[in-house]
Design a protein around this motif. Structure first.
Motif, PDB file in Angstrom:
ATOM      1  N   GLU A  99      26.159  34.881  15.278  1.00  0.00           N
ATOM      2  CA  GLU A  99      27.387  34.639  14.547  1.00  0.00           C
ATOM      3  C   GLU A  99      28.083  35.955  14.245  1.00  0.00           C
ATOM      4  OE1 GLU A  99      26.318  32.541  11.035  1.00  0.00           O
ATOM      5  OE2 GLU A  99      25.756  30.700  12.092  1.00  0.00           O
ATOM      6  N   ARG A 100      29.371  35.874  13.969  1.00  0.00           N
ATOM      7  CA  ARG A 100      30.093  37.070  13.561  1.00  0.00           C
ATOM      8  C   ARG A 100      29.609  37.491  12.183  1.00  0.00           C
ATOM      9  NH1 ARG A 100      34.369  38.648  16.958  1.00  0.00           N
ATOM     10  NH2 ARG A 100      34.038  40.541  15.742  1.00  0.00           N
ATOM     11  N   HIS A 101      29.536  38.814  11.975  1.00  0.00           N
ATOM     12  CA  HIS A 101      29.061  39.344  10.693  1.00  0.00           C
ATOM     13  C   HIS A 101      29.904  40.559  10.343  1.00  0.00           C
ATOM     14  CE1 HIS A 101      26.464  40.962   7.556  1.00  0.00           C
ATOM     15  NE2 HIS A 101      25.758  39.838   7.593  1.00  0.00           N
ATOM     16  N   ARG A 102      31.156  40.303   9.975  1.00  0.00           N
ATOM     17  CA  ARG A 102      32.067  41.395   9.673  1.00  0.00           C
ATOM     18  C   ARG A 102      31.765  41.997   8.310  1.00  0.00           C
ATOM     19  NH1 ARG A 102      36.719  41.354  12.821  1.00  0.00           N
ATOM     20  NH2 ARG A 102      37.105  43.367  11.808  1.00  0.00           N
ATOM     21  N   THR A 103      31.892  43.315   8.243  1.00  0.00           N
ATOM     22  CA  THR A 103      31.713  44.037   6.979  1.00  0.00           C
ATOM     23  C   THR A 103      33.073  44.553   6.517  1.00  0.00           C
ATOM     24  OG1 THR A 103      29.459  44.728   7.552  1.00  0.00           O
ATOM     25  CG2 THR A 103      30.612  46.004   5.856  1.00  0.00           C
ATOM     26  N   PRO A 104      33.508  44.190   5.328  1.00  0.00           N
ATOM     27  CA  PRO A 104      34.806  44.673   4.837  1.00  0.00           C
ATOM     28  C   PRO A 104      34.888  46.198   4.873  1.00  0.00           C
ATOM     29  CG  PRO A 104      33.956  42.955   3.401  1.00  0.00           C
ATOM     30  CD  PRO A 104      32.844  43.293   4.352  1.00  0.00           C
ATOM     31  N   GLY A 105      35.997  46.703   5.387  1.00  0.00           N
ATOM     32  CA  GLY A 105      36.200  48.145   5.436  1.00  0.00           C
ATOM     33  C   GLY A 105      35.685  48.813   6.680  1.00  0.00           C
ATOM     34  N   VAL A 106      34.973  48.041   7.531  1.00  0.00           N
ATOM     35  CA  VAL A 106      34.461  48.606   8.790  1.00  0.00           C
ATOM     36  C   VAL A 106      35.192  47.920   9.941  1.00  0.00           C
ATOM     37  CG1 VAL A 106      32.443  49.031  10.241  1.00  0.00           C
ATOM     38  CG2 VAL A 106      32.208  49.003   7.745  1.00  0.00           C
ATOM     39  N   CYS A 128      28.314  50.385  16.526  1.00  0.00           N
ATOM     40  CA  CYS A 128      27.093  49.580  16.569  1.00  0.00           C
ATOM     41  C   CYS A 128      27.445  48.107  16.435  1.00  0.00           C
ATOM     42  CB  CYS A 128      26.121  50.006  15.470  1.00  0.00           C
ATOM     43  SG  CYS A 128      26.700  49.644  13.797  1.00  0.00           S
ATOM     44  N   GLY A 129      26.455  47.241  16.632  1.00  0.00           N
ATOM     45  CA  GLY A 129      26.650  45.814  16.451  1.00  0.00           C
ATOM     46  C   GLY A 129      26.888  45.473  14.988  1.00  0.00           C
ATOM     47  N   GLU A 130      27.572  44.353  14.780  1.00  0.00           N
ATOM     48  CA  GLU A 130      27.900  43.938  13.414  1.00  0.00           C
ATOM     49  C   GLU A 130      26.644  43.737  12.567  1.00  0.00           C
ATOM     50  OE1 GLU A 130      32.058  41.530  14.369  1.00  0.00           O
ATOM     51  OE2 GLU A 130      30.176  40.414  14.106  1.00  0.00           O
ATOM     52  N   GLN A 131      25.686  43.000  13.104  1.00  0.00           N
ATOM     53  CA  GLN A 131      24.469  42.726  12.337  1.00  0.00           C
ATOM     54  C   GLN A 131      23.661  44.000  12.136  1.00  0.00           C
ATOM     55  OE1 GLN A 131      23.845  39.395  11.182  1.00  0.00           O
ATOM     56  NE2 GLN A 131      22.551  40.625   9.828  1.00  0.00           N
ATOM     57  N   ILE A 182      32.968  58.033  10.337  1.00  0.00           N
ATOM     58  CA  ILE A 182      33.735  57.029  11.069  1.00  0.00           C
ATOM     59  C   ILE A 182      32.763  55.978  11.598  1.00  0.00           C
ATOM     60  CG2 ILE A 182      35.331  56.599  12.974  1.00  0.00           C
ATOM     61  CD1 ILE A 182      35.961  59.630  12.932  1.00  0.00           C
ATOM     62  N   ALA A 183      33.050  54.708  11.311  1.00  0.00           N
ATOM     63  CA  ALA A 183      32.178  53.630  11.777  1.00  0.00           C
ATOM     64  C   ALA A 183      33.013  52.502  12.366  1.00  0.00           C
ATOM     65  CB  ALA A 183      31.324  53.105  10.630  1.00  0.00           C
ATOM     66  N   LEU A 184      32.543  51.979  13.488  1.00  0.00           N
ATOM     67  CA  LEU A 184      33.156  50.829  14.137  1.00  0.00           C
ATOM     68  C   LEU A 184      32.044  49.870  14.533  1.00  0.00           C
ATOM     69  CD1 LEU A 184      35.589  52.755  16.495  1.00  0.00           C
ATOM     70  CD2 LEU A 184      36.300  51.300  14.600  1.00  0.00           C
ATOM     71  N   THR A 185      32.299  48.582  14.428  1.00  0.00           N
ATOM     72  CA  THR A 185      31.299  47.608  14.846  1.00  0.00           C
ATOM     73  C   THR A 185      31.824  46.813  16.039  1.00  0.00           C
ATOM     74  OG1 THR A 185      32.106  45.982  13.240  1.00  0.00           O
ATOM     75  CG2 THR A 185      30.263  47.400  12.561  1.00  0.00           C
ATOM     76  N   ALA A 186      30.911  46.088  16.693  1.00  0.00           N
ATOM     77  CA  ALA A 186      31.257  45.297  17.877  1.00  0.00           C
ATOM     78  C   ALA A 186      30.401  44.040  17.896  1.00  0.00           C
ATOM     79  CB  ALA A 186      31.041  46.111  19.149  1.00  0.00           C
ATOM     80  N   SER A 187      30.918  43.022  18.541  1.00  0.00           N
ATOM     81  CA  SER A 187      30.181  41.758  18.668  1.00  0.00           C
ATOM     82  C   SER A 187      29.990  41.407  20.128  1.00  0.00           C
ATOM     83  CB  SER A 187      30.939  40.626  17.967  1.00  0.00           C
ATOM     84  OG  SER A 187      30.328  39.367  18.244  1.00  0.00           O
ATOM     85  N   GLU A 188      28.782  40.960  20.451  1.00  0.00           N
ATOM     86  CA  GLU A 188      28.497  40.539  21.817  1.00  0.00           C
ATOM     87  C   GLU A 188      29.220  39.237  22.174  1.00  0.00           C
ATOM     88  OE1 GLU A 188      24.544  39.745  19.584  1.00  0.00           O
ATOM     89  OE2 GLU A 188      26.428  40.816  19.228  1.00  0.00           O
ATOM     90  N   LEU A 189      29.813  38.570  21.194  1.00  0.00           N
ATOM     91  CA  LEU A 189      30.563  37.347  21.449  1.00  0.00           C
ATOM     92  C   LEU A 189      31.945  37.631  22.038  1.00  0.00           C
ATOM     93  CD1 LEU A 189      29.690  35.389  18.191  1.00  0.00           C
ATOM     94  CD2 LEU A 189      28.739  35.020  20.475  1.00  0.00           C
ATOM     95  N   ALA A 246      24.945  46.031   9.199  1.00  0.00           N
ATOM     96  CA  ALA A 246      24.544  45.488   7.899  1.00  0.00           C
ATOM     97  C   ALA A 246      23.051  45.658   7.639  1.00  0.00           C
ATOM     98  CB  ALA A 246      24.923  44.010   7.812  1.00  0.00           C
ATOM     99  N   ASP A 247      22.241  45.489   8.676  1.00  0.00           N
ATOM    100  CA  ASP A 247      20.785  45.498   8.504  1.00  0.00           C
ATOM    101  C   ASP A 247      20.198  46.889   8.314  1.00  0.00           C
ATOM    102  OD1 ASP A 247      20.796  42.782   8.716  1.00  0.00           O
ATOM    103  OD2 ASP A 247      20.034  42.713  10.778  1.00  0.00           O
TER     104      ASP A 247
END
Length: 256
Positions: free
Chosen positions: A223-230, A181-184, A201-208, A187-188
């Motif tokens: 903006e980038r919104h990285r989550t530690p551990g993901v 899923c997207g980074e934001q 298992i979780a992976l995030t992605a950024s449209e940037l 988190a949201d």
């Protein structure tokens, strides 16, 4: 007869039941296909002359017409989309597979990156038949997640990125074990729901990523919104690219 009647089967019948051929009027380029199909002996669709196997015969005829006009690639039939992708990698590795806002990924690059995604998933315990949910907008990472999951022998659960409360039921009902899923979004709303659904298992992605336009009309405020551990999907794909991925042994009857 209404315009709708010309293009649709009888409302009381499904596409898998008896089909009643109906006359239709050529519109723009479709008229070319009608003529070309008739010349190939498939009958004139305008006269309902396609017979009982209308859909299959029309599909074959249109494929042959496209092959004549645009090259032999249209004439090669695959039992799996997965096989079609592999054929493209073999025959046109440096051809453009994905173009996204000024940047292009070739078939070779997509193949290598999706190998990386698959290798990572397998290393995290993802197994044949497992479900991976993709909760993304129309970004290249959607394709990387899709083919990565297939290469790992899994099935993909595509999710509308507008979903919110629906996620609880879908993730649980589908038996999802991995999510991209997207980074934001993670988190949201996704993190808590994924944990409740048993996602491991979780992976995030950024449209940037994977674009060069940096168009302010599209990315203003993003903006980038990285989550530690993901982990980030693209970083994982690049890190694990080159790892050996066993043939998942997919067959046409498998759930995709």
């Amino acid at each position: 007869m209404s315009a709708d009647d010309r293009f649709h089967p009888h409302p009381s019948r499904t596409l898998h039941e008896e089909y009643v051929p109906r006359p239709c009027h050529p519109v723009h380029g479709f008229g070319y296909f009608l003529v070309a199909l008739e010349r190939r002996g498939f009958g004139d669709p305008a006269d309902g002359g396609v017979g009982d196997d209308a859909f299959d015969r029309l599909a074959v005829g249109i494929t042959e017409v496209l092959a004549d006009q645009f090259g032999g690639g249209f004439g090669h039939r695959h039992s799996l989309d997965f096989e079609g992708f592999a054929d493209a990698v073999a025959t046109a590795p440096d051809g453009p597979a994905i173009t996204y806002l000024g940047a292009t990924l070739t078939y070779r690059e997509v193949d290598e990156l999706t190998d990386g995604v698959a290798a990572y998933l397998l290393a995290q315990g993802f197994r044949t038949g497992d479900r991976l949910a993709v909760y993304l907008q129309n970004v290249p990472q959607f394709v990387l997640a899709l083919f990565g999951a297939w290469k790992a022998g899994g099935a993909v659960v595509p999710l509308n990125p507008m979903y919110k409360d629906e996620l609880d039921h879908i993730l649980t009902d589908a038996g999802v074990v991995a999510v991209v899923c997207g980074e934001q979004a993670w988190a949201d709303r996704v993190a808590e729901r994924a944990a409740g659904a048993g996602v491991t298992i979780a992976l995030t992605a950024s449209e940037l990523d994977l674009q060069t336009s940096n168009d302010e009309r599209l990315f203003a405020g993003v903006e980038r919104h990285r989550t530690p551990g993901v982990p980030d999907l693209l970083e994982v794909a690049r890190e694990w690219a080159g790892h050996s991925v066993p043939d998942p042994g997919l067959v046409p009857d498998d759930i995709a």
